[in-house]
Write a protein that holds these residues in place. Structure first.
Motif, PDB file in Angstrom:
ATOM      1  N   ALA A 126      34.970  21.067  -7.198  1.00  0.00           N
ATOM      2  CA  ALA A 126      34.661  20.098  -6.906  1.00  0.00           C
ATOM      3  C   ALA A 126      36.570  19.829  -6.839  1.00  0.00           C
ATOM      4  N   SER A 127      37.495  18.864  -6.357  1.00  0.00           N
ATOM      5  CA  SER A 127      39.056  19.133  -6.673  1.00  0.00           C
ATOM      6  C   SER A 127      39.933  17.800  -6.940  1.00  0.00           C
ATOM      7  N   ALA A 128      40.999  17.731  -7.115  1.00  0.00           N
ATOM      8  CA  ALA A 128      41.571  15.993  -6.523  1.00  0.00           C
ATOM      9  C   ALA A 128      42.236  16.815  -5.855  1.00  0.00           C
ATOM     10  N   GLY A 129      42.455  18.351  -5.012  1.00  0.00           N
ATOM     11  CA  GLY A 129      43.458  18.292  -3.997  1.00  0.00           C
ATOM     12  C   GLY A 129      44.175  20.079  -4.010  1.00  0.00           C
ATOM     13  N   ASN A 130      44.635  19.842  -5.246  1.00  0.00           N
ATOM     14  CA  ASN A 130      45.357  21.953  -5.487  1.00  0.00           C
ATOM     15  C   ASN A 130      44.604  22.789  -5.528  1.00  0.00           C
ATOM     16  N   THR A 131      43.354  22.152  -6.024  1.00  0.00           N
ATOM     17  CA  THR A 131      42.145  23.076  -6.608  1.00  0.00           C
ATOM     18  C   THR A 131      41.686  23.542  -5.012  1.00  0.00           C
ATOM     19  N   ALA A 132      41.083  22.397  -4.146  1.00  0.00           N
ATOM     20  CA  ALA A 132      40.774  22.363  -2.374  1.00  0.00           C
ATOM     21  C   ALA A 132      41.163  23.114  -1.962  1.00  0.00           C
ATOM     22  N   ARG A 133      42.573  23.265  -1.858  1.00  0.00           N
ATOM     23  CA  ARG A 133      43.534  23.822  -0.696  1.00  0.00           C
ATOM     24  C   ARG A 133      43.541  25.189  -1.045  1.00  0.00           C
ATOM     25  N   ALA A 134      43.932  26.064  -2.351  1.00  0.00           N
ATOM     26  CA  ALA A 134      43.578  27.152  -2.792  1.00  0.00           C
ATOM     27  C   ALA A 134      41.952  27.990  -2.235  1.00  0.00           C
ATOM     28  N   PHE A 135      41.480  27.330  -2.776  1.00  0.00           N
ATOM     29  CA  PHE A 135      39.525  27.689  -2.885  1.00  0.00           C
ATOM     30  C   PHE A 135      39.876  27.426  -0.867  1.00  0.00           C
ATOM     31  N   PRO A 145      31.759  31.524   1.988  1.00  0.00           N
ATOM     32  CA  PRO A 145      31.365  30.454   1.831  1.00  0.00           C
ATOM     33  C   PRO A 145      31.735  29.660   0.331  1.00  0.00           C
ATOM     34  N   VAL A 146      32.678  28.288   1.029  1.00  0.00           N
ATOM     35  CA  VAL A 146      32.872  27.428  -0.049  1.00  0.00           C
ATOM     36  C   VAL A 146      32.404  25.898   0.404  1.00  0.00           C
ATOM     37  N   VAL A 147      31.591  25.009   0.030  1.00  0.00           N
ATOM     38  CA  VAL A 147      32.241  24.001   0.572  1.00  0.00           C
ATOM     39  C   VAL A 147      32.675  23.083  -1.098  1.00  0.00           C
ATOM     40  N   ILE A 148      34.008  22.377  -0.274  1.00  0.00           N
ATOM     41  CA  ILE A 148      34.564  21.622  -0.655  1.00  0.00           C
ATOM     42  C   ILE A 148      34.632  19.711  -1.449  1.00  0.00           C
ATOM     43  N   VAL A 149      34.436  19.741  -2.213  1.00  0.00           N
ATOM     44  CA  VAL A 149      34.337  18.164  -2.579  1.00  0.00           C
ATOM     45  C   VAL A 149      35.861  17.735  -2.756  1.00  0.00           C
ATOM     46  N   VAL A 150      36.879  16.071  -2.793  1.00  0.00           N
ATOM     47  CA  VAL A 150      37.826  15.782  -3.268  1.00  0.00           C
ATOM     48  C   VAL A 150      37.609  14.114  -2.551  1.00  0.00           C
ATOM     49  N   PRO A 151      38.164  13.490  -3.983  1.00  0.00           N
ATOM     50  CA  PRO A 151      38.141  12.104  -3.675  1.00  0.00           C
ATOM     51  C   PRO A 151      38.909  11.607  -2.858  1.00  0.00           C
ATOM     52  N   ARG A 152      38.970  10.490  -1.793  1.00  0.00           N
ATOM     53  CA  ARG A 152      39.305   9.659  -1.263  1.00  0.00           C
ATOM     54  C   ARG A 152      41.102  10.111  -1.420  1.00  0.00           C
ATOM     55  N   MET A 153      41.181   9.152  -2.429  1.00  0.00           N
ATOM     56  CA  MET A 153      42.664   9.003  -3.260  1.00  0.00           C
ATOM     57  C   MET A 153      43.585   9.978  -3.484  1.00  0.00           C
ATOM     58  N   CYS A 154      42.918  11.258  -3.051  1.00  0.00           N
ATOM     59  CA  CYS A 154      43.417  12.279  -2.739  1.00  0.00           C
ATOM     60  C   CYS A 154      44.171  12.784  -1.475  1.00  0.00           C
ATOM     61  N   LEU A 155      43.324  12.102  -0.463  1.00  0.00           N
ATOM     62  CA  LEU A 155      43.498  12.753   0.754  1.00  0.00           C
ATOM     63  C   LEU A 155      45.097  12.691   1.179  1.00  0.00           C
ATOM     64  N   SER A 156      45.647  11.445   0.767  1.00  0.00           N
ATOM     65  CA  SER A 156      47.297  11.336   1.572  1.00  0.00           C
ATOM     66  C   SER A 156      47.788  12.483   1.106  1.00  0.00           C
ATOM     67  N   GLU A 157      47.625  12.965  -0.231  1.00  0.00           N
ATOM     68  CA  GLU A 157      48.500  13.684  -0.651  1.00  0.00           C
ATOM     69  C   GLU A 157      48.087  15.616  -0.126  1.00  0.00           C
ATOM     70  N   MET A 158      46.655  15.534   0.275  1.00  0.00           N
ATOM     71  CA  MET A 158      46.289  16.588   0.457  1.00  0.00           C
ATOM     72  C   MET A 158      46.644  17.171   2.005  1.00  0.00           C
ATOM     73  N   TRP A 159      46.733  18.839   2.178  1.00  0.00           N
ATOM     74  CA  TRP A 159      47.229  19.837   3.221  1.00  0.00           C
ATOM     75  C   TRP A 159      46.353  20.908   3.483  1.00  0.00           C
ATOM     76  N   TYR A 160      46.427  21.953   3.904  1.00  0.00           N
ATOM     77  CA  TYR A 160      45.371  23.005   4.102  1.00  0.00           C
ATOM     78  C   TYR A 160      46.259  24.107   5.247  1.00  0.00           C
ATOM     79  N   LEU A 161      46.364  24.947   4.137  1.00  0.00           N
ATOM     80  CA  LEU A 161      46.840  26.136   5.110  1.00  0.00           C
ATOM     81  C   LEU A 161      46.971  26.451   6.708  1.00  0.00           C
ATOM     82  N   GLU A 162      44.979  26.156   6.656  1.00  0.00           N
ATOM     83  CA  GLU A 162      44.406  27.150   7.878  1.00  0.00           C
ATOM     84  C   GLU A 162      44.347  25.434   8.505  1.00  0.00           C
ATOM     85  N   SER A 163      44.719  25.544   9.846  1.00  0.00           N
ATOM     86  CA  SER A 163      44.117  24.471  10.823  1.00  0.00           C
ATOM     87  C   SER A 163      42.424  24.401  11.037  1.00  0.00           C
ATOM     88  N   SER A 164      41.988  23.379  11.456  1.00  0.00           N
ATOM     89  CA  SER A 164      41.007  23.085  11.800  1.00  0.00           C
ATOM     90  C   SER A 164      39.655  24.329  10.513  1.00  0.00           C
TER      91      SER A 164
END
Ligand SMILES: [Zn+2]
Length: 419
Positions: A126-135, A145-164
């Motif tokens: 579970a993450s508010a953004g930066n932990t999700a990106r790192a994992f 394998p990991v499954v990531i859970v984030v709150p919608r309110m944090c999505l606008s600030e979230m990004w991943y390094l890998e596409s799809s």
């Protein structure tokens, strides 16, 4: 034989099967890693795996560490003689190579390796953004394998390094970070993958403690002061636990670094409890509405590791620490000051840390000649975008009240999509 045991901080019992557990006797006490070698040592391995005080045996991935350097710019601006900066992010000209731009990358690297060595097949995070990106990044790099859970309110600030990204990501549409933790625990029951355990996971705290390992390796001694922005407080606890190990070693000083920890006002439950001398948090300080007013969503957990035995309250008490409240304006000013004096962009949480340092110097809590370690927990995102393309996260949406059946259907759908 393992080079460490896991011990209860309260009753001293050594536990055998202890992946993400509390002490079976004490319930409310954090377990800590006891490394059999009380002397700090560094092997010839690259990056962070050269440190002997990490709960891993045979990591195969390469994991760069923090960049620790003696500041000229910000130090001069604040009149400090010995300001050391631990920069956790992307700044290749200086040698900072964390492409996820966050110190949570150390947590993810150590947690995934430790889980793999414990026979765990996958993790729910579970993450508010930066932990999700790192994992997400390290799951892709290491194939764990990991499954990531984030709150919608944090999505606008979230990004991943890998596409799809092949990493299933679920966004809780109707809840905050703490609701995401609740959903993650339910997903753990459905999938059979354990929840990563939050502050209870010793690998998480020791991984974040890498900042202190790298700093003492570079500085040659424990700093007098340690400055960081805190959400759950796990990073600060990790730094404190590493400092205790250095004191037991005996070659790096005999005093714990004083902790100067900051929260973003008006959401500052640990600050308000600490100011009143209370080990318990107050419900009015955990009101979710307050979270809408802060600029640092990564600091928005309503479940901080404050009251637990061995948590932030105990760390502040042991180390003679202080809590600081930082207004949004001061966060932006801290980010601006750092860019102007050091030459690199920061994430808002690091702006909180800079503001805390300014405040501590202004009120004399940090002296001009003291050795200070400023933990810049994330930065260089703007710098990274000059070199790399980053990707917005495309999650599946889930309700905080999702049933087991709904969770199963979502994950099944996700699997089909990625295969
Ligand atoms: Zn115990």
């Amino acid at each position: 034989m393992s080079h460490y045991s896991i011990k209860c901080r309260k009753c001293g019992k050594v536990l055998e099967d202890s992946f993400c557990a509390f002490c079976e006797h004490c319930k409310d006490a954090l377990l800590v890693t006891e490394y059999h070698d009380s002397r700090f040592m560094e092997s010839g391995a690259a990056g962070v795996w050269r440190f002997n005080w990490l709960p891993v045996h045979g990591p195969s991935s390469v994991q760069p560490g923090p960049l620790v350097y003696r500041s000229q710019g910000l130090a001069g601006h604040l009149g400090l003689e010995q300001l050391f900066i631990a920069f956790n992010g992307y700044w290749p000209e200086k040698g900072a190579l964390l492409e996820t731009c966050t110190f949570k990358e150390f947590e993810a690297a150590v947690v995934l390796q430790n889980a793999r060595e414990n026979g765990v097949a996958g993790l729910i995070v579970a993450s508010a953004g930066n932990t999700a990106r790192a994992f997400a990044h390290l799951s892709t790099v290491t194939g764990f394998p990991v499954v990531i859970v984030v709150p919608r309110m944090c999505l606008s600030e979230m990004w991943y390094l890998e596409s799809s990204s092949p990493v299933p990501t679920l966004a809780v549409g109707d809840g905050d970070y703490s609701d995401s933790i609740d959903v993650a625990k339910r997903i753990a029951l459905v999938t059979g993958f354990p929840f990563e355990g939050g502050v209870k996971n010793i690998a998480k705290r020791d991984g974040l403690g890498i900042v202190m390992l790298e700093a003492v390796s570079k500085i040659g001694k424990l700093p007098d002061h340690y400055v960081q922005a805190v959400g759950s407080g796990t990073g600060a606890i990790g730094a404190w636990e590493m400092a205790e190990r250095f004191i037991r070693d005996g070659r790096f000083g005999d005093r714990l670094p004083k902790l100067h920890l900051g929260q973003n006002l008006p959401f500052a439950p640990m600050l308000h409890a600490w100011e009143k001398g209370s080990r318990s948090l107050f419900p009015e300080d955990l009101n979710p509405e307050l979270i809408g007013h802060i600029t640092t969503r990564v600091l928005s957990t309503r479940y901080p590791a404050y009251s637990v035995q061995g948590g932030v309250f105990d760390a502040l008490t042991a180390a003679g620490g202080e809590m600081y409240g930082v207004e949004n304006e001061a966060v932006y000013a801290g980010m601006k000051d750092f860019l102007a004096t050091e030459g690199i962009d920061l994430v808002p949480a690091s702006g909180v840390a800079v503001a805390v340092l300014k405040d501590a110097v202004r009120k004399g809590a940090i002296g001009k000649n003291d050795a200070v370690l400023l933990n810049i927990t994330g930065g260089g995102e703007a710098r990274l975008r000059k070199d790399k393309q980053t990707h917005t996260v495309m999650p599946q949406f889930i309700s905080k009240n999702a049933t087991e059946k709904e969770i199963e259907e979502l994950l099944c759908h996700d699997k089909k999509k990625s295969s």
